[in-house]
Motif scaffolding. Structure first.
Motif, PDB file in Angstrom:
ATOM      1  N   GLU A  42     -18.752 -36.457  -6.856  1.00  0.00           N
ATOM      2  CA  GLU A  42     -18.865 -36.956  -8.231  1.00  0.00           C
ATOM      3  C   GLU A  42     -17.855 -36.270  -9.146  1.00  0.00           C
ATOM      4  OE1 GLU A  42     -22.256 -37.385 -11.781  1.00  0.00           O
ATOM      5  OE2 GLU A  42     -22.836 -36.766  -9.752  1.00  0.00           O
ATOM      6  N   ALA A  43     -17.701 -34.965  -8.972  1.00  0.00           N
ATOM      7  CA  ALA A  43     -16.749 -34.222  -9.797  1.00  0.00           C
ATOM      8  C   ALA A  43     -15.318 -34.640  -9.501  1.00  0.00           C
ATOM      9  CB  ALA A  43     -16.920 -32.722  -9.559  1.00  0.00           C
ATOM     10  N   ALA A  44     -15.008 -34.848  -8.221  1.00  0.00           N
ATOM     11  CA  ALA A  44     -13.659 -35.281  -7.837  1.00  0.00           C
ATOM     12  C   ALA A  44     -13.333 -36.647  -8.427  1.00  0.00           C
ATOM     13  CB  ALA A  44     -13.536 -35.319  -6.317  1.00  0.00           C
ATOM     14  N   LEU A  45     -14.279 -37.551  -8.375  1.00  0.00           N
ATOM     15  CA  LEU A  45     -14.086 -38.888  -8.943  1.00  0.00           C
ATOM     16  C   LEU A  45     -13.839 -38.817 -10.445  1.00  0.00           C
ATOM     17  CD1 LEU A  45     -16.786 -40.986  -7.038  1.00  0.00           C
ATOM     18  CD2 LEU A  45     -14.351 -41.543  -7.190  1.00  0.00           C
ATOM     19  N   ALA A  46     -14.584 -37.954 -11.120  1.00  0.00           N
ATOM     20  CA  ALA A  46     -14.426 -37.814 -12.569  1.00  0.00           C
ATOM     21  C   ALA A  46     -13.034 -37.281 -12.915  1.00  0.00           C
ATOM     22  CB  ALA A  46     -15.498 -36.886 -13.123  1.00  0.00           C
ATOM     23  N   THR A  47     -12.525 -36.344 -12.122  1.00  0.00           N
ATOM     24  CA  THR A  47     -11.181 -35.820 -12.369  1.00  0.00           C
ATOM     25  C   THR A  47     -10.137 -36.911 -12.190  1.00  0.00           C
ATOM     26  OG1 THR A  47     -11.758 -33.553 -11.729  1.00  0.00           O
ATOM     27  CG2 THR A  47      -9.429 -34.163 -11.601  1.00  0.00           C
ATOM     28  N   VAL A  48     -10.234 -37.659 -11.108  1.00  0.00           N
ATOM     29  CA  VAL A  48      -9.268 -38.733 -10.852  1.00  0.00           C
ATOM     30  C   VAL A  48      -9.283 -39.750 -11.988  1.00  0.00           C
ATOM     31  CG1 VAL A  48      -8.710 -40.682  -9.351  1.00  0.00           C
ATOM     32  CG2 VAL A  48      -9.297 -38.484  -8.348  1.00  0.00           C
ATOM     33  N   ALA A  49     -10.477 -40.082 -12.458  1.00  0.00           N
ATOM     34  CA  ALA A  49     -10.601 -41.077 -13.529  1.00  0.00           C
ATOM     35  C   ALA A  49      -9.904 -40.628 -14.806  1.00  0.00           C
ATOM     36  CB  ALA A  49     -12.075 -41.351 -13.809  1.00  0.00           C
ATOM     37  N   GLY A  50      -9.764 -39.323 -14.993  1.00  0.00           N
ATOM     38  CA  GLY A  50      -9.156 -38.821 -16.211  1.00  0.00           C
ATOM     39  C   GLY A  50      -7.663 -38.556 -16.117  1.00  0.00           C
ATOM     40  N   LEU A  51      -7.048 -38.826 -14.975  1.00  0.00           N
ATOM     41  CA  LEU A  51      -5.622 -38.544 -14.807  1.00  0.00           C
ATOM     42  C   LEU A  51      -4.764 -39.677 -15.341  1.00  0.00           C
ATOM     43  CD1 LEU A  51      -5.552 -37.091 -11.155  1.00  0.00           C
ATOM     44  CD2 LEU A  51      -5.729 -35.850 -13.332  1.00  0.00           C
ATOM     45  N   VAL A  52      -3.703 -39.317 -16.033  1.00  0.00           N
ATOM     46  CA  VAL A  52      -2.753 -40.329 -16.483  1.00  0.00           C
ATOM     47  C   VAL A  52      -1.946 -40.799 -15.278  1.00  0.00           C
ATOM     48  CG1 VAL A  52      -2.595 -39.368 -18.784  1.00  0.00           C
ATOM     49  CG2 VAL A  52      -0.985 -38.604 -17.042  1.00  0.00           C
ATOM     50  N   ALA A  53      -1.593 -42.077 -15.279  1.00  0.00           N
ATOM     51  CA  ALA A  53      -0.859 -42.621 -14.134  1.00  0.00           C
ATOM     52  C   ALA A  53       0.163 -43.650 -14.588  1.00  0.00           C
ATOM     53  CB  ALA A  53      -1.831 -43.255 -13.139  1.00  0.00           C
ATOM     54  N   ALA A  54       1.401 -43.440 -14.187  1.00  0.00           N
ATOM     55  CA  ALA A  54       2.449 -44.431 -14.409  1.00  0.00           C
ATOM     56  C   ALA A  54       2.397 -45.444 -13.271  1.00  0.00           C
ATOM     57  CB  ALA A  54       3.807 -43.736 -14.464  1.00  0.00           C
TER      58      ALA A  54
END
Length: 257
Positions: free
Chosen positions: A37-49
């Motif tokens: 759950e924590a890993a998913l939350a981090t990915v969701a918050g990353l900026v992506a080009a």
């Protein structure tokens, strides 16, 4: 071409900040954590080009098969240019009262985890002929023993600094650099737990312990995870290609060597 980095323990704290900083700088980040759950939350918050595709993977850093699977999968699909060994734990207790089970667990995650994941990452990099970079998150507790109530943690982080040198020496022939970063008093969920433990052990308040951390730091503030993340970003960049085997202090002067 987009470069790919794996960050362990990136569900919170320093690891989460490292993932965010590297994503902002154009890296494709694979976030790993034992907490899905924590890993998913981090990915969701990353900026992506458009050229970045961030992912997550569950990873028990002390499990060689788990680490090898993640490293090989990432290398095969995305390439593997850098790996950041950040996952770590702590527990405070007086040395005379510290249970051996806590020592075993601390070394399993903090030191064995760096060995296991560093080996898996390096094997994958060598196989695909990646002139990669590995960064191990140590601590200023890996340079001095004058750290109260954290004997097992100190032992693990001294080990990380030494292991970093050994890895750097052997992996140099493959043009893989290995360095460690030694933070000080970083504001993270781990620090919040330590503040409560230390306050209880000293018979004082968390505010007083926090102020002591600030007093111990010449730059007169607590360290932010971003302070660590920016140094990690430097160490995996082309600017640091001739730096290897070093333990970089990032602690506002709390410990100088």
């Amino acid at each position: 071409m987009t470069q790919t980095v794996v960050v362990t323990g990136a569900g919170s704290g320093i690891g989460k900040s490292v993932a965010a900083e590297l994503a902002r700088r154009g890296w494709q980040v694979v976030v790993t954590d034992i907490n899905e759950e924590a890993a998913l939350a981090t990915v969701a918050g990353l900026v992506a080009a458009d050229n970045q595709h961030h992912e997550y993977a569950m990873l028990d850093v002390s499990d060689p098969q788990d680490a090898q699977h993640v490293a090989e999968d990432v290398a095969n699909r995305l390439g593997l240019d850098a790996w950041v060994n950040n996952a770590g734990i702590s527990f405070m207790q007086r040395f005379l009262e510290a249970p051996i089970e806590r020592y075993d667990k601390t070394l399993e995650v903090n030191l064995k985890g760096v060995f296991v994941c560093g080996q898996a990452a390096a094997r994958a990099m060598v196989r695909i002929r990646s002139k990669g970079a590995i960064v191990n998150i140590a601590s200023m507790a890996g340079k001095q023993g004058k750290v109260p109530f954290l004997a097992d943690y100190v032992a693990s982080k001294f080990g990380v600094v030494g292991l970093t040198q050994a890895m750097a020496f052997e992996l140099a022939e493959h043009s893989i650099t290995v360095n460690s970063v030694c933070p000080g008093y970083v504001v993270t969920p781990m620090q919040e737990r330590e503040l409560a433990w230390e306050a209880q052990l000293r018979g004082t308040t968390t505010d007083q312990v926090r102020q002591q951390y600030i007093n111990d730091t010449p730059l007169r503030r607590l360290e932010k995870p971003e302070d660590v993340a920016r140094v990690v970003a430097f160490l995996i960049s082309e600017d640091a290609r001739f730096i290897t085997g070093e333990a970089i202090a990032v602690n506002g002067g709390a410990y100088m060597d």
